[in-house]
Design an enzyme around this catalytic site. Structure first.
Site, PDB file in Angstrom:
ATOM      1  N   LYS A  43     -15.317  -1.573  -5.560  1.00 18.53           N
ATOM      2  CA  LYS A  43     -14.833  -0.628  -6.663  1.00 18.53           C
ATOM      3  C   LYS A  43     -15.824  -0.310  -7.576  1.00 18.53           C
ATOM      4  CE  LYS A  43     -11.549  -3.210  -7.933  1.00 18.53           C
ATOM      5  NZ  LYS A  43     -11.392  -4.473  -6.997  1.00 18.53           N
ATOM      6  N   ARG A  75      -3.173  -3.596 -12.322  1.00 16.22           N
ATOM      7  CA  ARG A  75      -3.233  -4.758 -11.279  1.00 16.22           C
ATOM      8  C   ARG A  75      -1.813  -5.203 -11.116  1.00 16.22           C
ATOM      9  NH1 ARG A  75      -9.003  -6.024 -12.163  1.00 16.22           N
ATOM     10  NH2 ARG A  75      -9.727  -7.465 -10.535  1.00 16.22           N
ATOM     11  N   ARG A  82     -22.808 -12.208  -4.247  1.00 13.41           N
ATOM     12  CA  ARG A  82     -22.900 -11.330  -5.197  1.00 13.41           C
ATOM     13  C   ARG A  82     -23.602 -11.925  -6.448  1.00 13.41           C
ATOM     14  NH1 ARG A  82     -17.835  -7.750  -7.544  1.00 13.41           N
ATOM     15  NH2 ARG A  82     -16.844  -9.878  -7.983  1.00 13.41           N
ATOM     16  N   ARG A 128     -21.206 -14.588 -11.377  1.00 17.39           N
ATOM     17  CA  ARG A 128     -20.263 -14.679 -12.106  1.00 17.39           C
ATOM     18  C   ARG A 128     -19.362 -15.793 -12.002  1.00 17.39           C
ATOM     19  NH1 ARG A 128     -16.789  -8.879 -11.161  1.00 17.39           N
ATOM     20  NH2 ARG A 128     -15.141 -10.581 -11.330  1.00 17.39           N
ATOM     21  N   ARG A 147      -7.662 -15.387  -6.962  1.00 14.98           N
ATOM     22  CA  ARG A 147      -7.823 -13.913  -7.136  1.00 14.98           C
ATOM     23  C   ARG A 147      -7.180 -13.073  -6.075  1.00 14.98           C
ATOM     24  NH1 ARG A 147     -14.186 -13.207  -8.087  1.00 14.98           N
ATOM     25  NH2 ARG A 147     -13.583 -11.084  -8.381  1.00 14.98           N
TER      26      ARG A 147
HETATM   27  P1  AMP Z   1     -12.975  -7.557 -12.001  1.00 17.14           P
HETATM   28  O1  AMP Z   1     -14.353  -7.443 -12.812  1.00 17.14           O
HETATM   29  O2  AMP Z   1     -12.096  -6.178 -11.928  1.00 17.14           O
HETATM   30  O3  AMP Z   1     -13.231  -8.320 -10.775  1.00 17.14           O
HETATM   31  O4  AMP Z   1     -11.969  -8.450 -13.066  1.00 17.14           O
HETATM   32  C1  AMP Z   1     -12.527  -9.940 -13.300  1.00 17.14           C
HETATM   33  C2  AMP Z   1     -11.400 -10.244 -13.849  1.00 17.14           C
HETATM   34  O5  AMP Z   1     -10.838 -10.003 -15.131  1.00 17.14           O
HETATM   35  C3  AMP Z   1     -10.132 -10.538 -13.146  1.00 17.14           C
HETATM   36  O6  AMP Z   1      -9.863 -11.539 -11.713  1.00 17.14           O
HETATM   37  C4  AMP Z   1      -8.935 -10.678 -14.162  1.00 17.14           C
HETATM   38  O7  AMP Z   1      -9.100 -12.296 -14.276  1.00 17.14           O
HETATM   39  C5  AMP Z   1      -9.408 -10.019 -15.235  1.00 17.14           C
HETATM   40  N1  AMP Z   1      -8.947  -8.817 -15.261  1.00 17.14           N
HETATM   41  C6  AMP Z   1      -9.457  -7.465 -15.085  1.00 17.14           C
HETATM   42  N2  AMP Z   1      -8.719  -6.418 -14.857  1.00 17.14           N
HETATM   43  C7  AMP Z   1      -7.489  -7.015 -15.127  1.00 17.14           C
HETATM   44  C8  AMP Z   1      -6.166  -6.620 -15.159  1.00 17.14           C
HETATM   45  N3  AMP Z   1      -5.990  -5.030 -15.110  1.00 17.14           N
HETATM   46  N4  AMP Z   1      -5.249  -7.333 -15.372  1.00 17.14           N
HETATM   47  C9  AMP Z   1      -5.191  -8.674 -15.801  1.00 17.14           C
HETATM   48  N5  AMP Z   1      -6.638  -9.189 -15.487  1.00 17.14           N
HETATM   49  C10 AMP Z   1      -7.608  -8.282 -15.231  1.00 17.14           C
END
Ligand code: AMP
Length: 216
Positions: free
Chosen positions: A15, A90, A129, A162, A173
């Site tokens: 994404k 999400r 990553r 990360r 996740r």
């Molecule tokens: P990402 O960079 O999109 O993989 O997001 C990293 C982390 O941020 C996720 O694993 C969640 O812990 C948190 N996060 C990001 N977007 C959301 C969301 N829409 N709702 C809840 N937690 C989020």
């Protein structure tokens, strides 16, 4: 052209990479809730401290916090020309809140792009990553190496892994994805907004396929 786009898919489906390509070519505002939380963690704000306790363990940040953040961002003027939501919604409450917000600001969601990817490939991508600490550009230790090890090609920033890209957090996740996020595919399909793509084709082919679709 389709604007006001949601990008969906499991962690590691691509994404973030696709969003960065689309943002540049289509001139859309890229809204990544993950990036917003990571910026808050870096700045050591109250939001950052709260978010870190969930993110590092692989859990979702609570809906009220996440929805408030997105509502504020979507209401800003630069989103008028179109936006790309990456990592939001999400959960079902987030998706329902988004429909309300979109109505309030008169910027309806026009398409939901879903990226399909199999589990073994997700694990390979996430465990290898690396991300630039300055600009967030993504790399991979085998398949997307920087020119100089540990250094971002784009801005010269240091690359890091990360905290939530480890085996334990990834398992959590993926569980959240299956139980809370995946059901949203049905939700958007019923609204006739869903379009799925296979992300295993590679990032350039995927980008061509998605951008041609959006320009239709
Ligand atoms: P990402 O960079 O999109 O993989 O997001 C990293 C982390 O941020 C996720 O694993 C969640 O812990 C948190 N996060 C990001 N977007 C959301 C969301 N829409 N709702 C809840 N937690 C989020």
């Amino acid at each position: 052209m389709l604007k006001n786009i949601i990008l969906m898919g499991p962690p590691g489906a691509g994404k973030g990479t696709l969003a960065k390509q689309l943002k540049e070519s289509l001139n859309l505002v890229h809204i990544s809730t993950g990036d917003m939380f990571r910026d808050a963690i870096k700045a050591q704000t109250e939001l950052g401290k709260l978010a870190a306790s969930y993110i590092n363990a692989g859990h979702l940040v609570p809906d009220d916090v996440t929805i408030g953040l997105v509502k504020e961002r979507l209401s800003q003027k630069d989103c008028e020309g179109g936006f790309l939501l990456d990592g939001f919604p999400r959960t079902l409450p987030q998706a329902e809140a988004l429909q309300e917000i979109a109505k309030e600001i008169s910027r309806p969601i026009e398409v939901v792009i879903n990226l399909d990817c199999d589990n073994a490939e997700l694990v390979r991508r996430i465990s290898g990553r690396r991300v630039c600490k300055n600009c967030g550009a993504p790399y991979h230790i085998d398949s997307m190496k920087p020119k100089v090890e540990g250094v971002c090609d784009l801005c010269g920033g240091p690359l890091y892994q990360r905290k939530d890209d480890n085996e334990e957090a990834l398992k959590v996740r993926l569980e959240h994805y299956v139980s809370e996020t995946k059901p949203l595919l049905d939700y958007y399909d019923k609204l006739s907004l869903l379009k799925s793509f296979n992300s295993l084709t590679g990032k350039e082919i995927l980008f061509d396929e998605v951008s041609s679709y959006l320009k239709k």
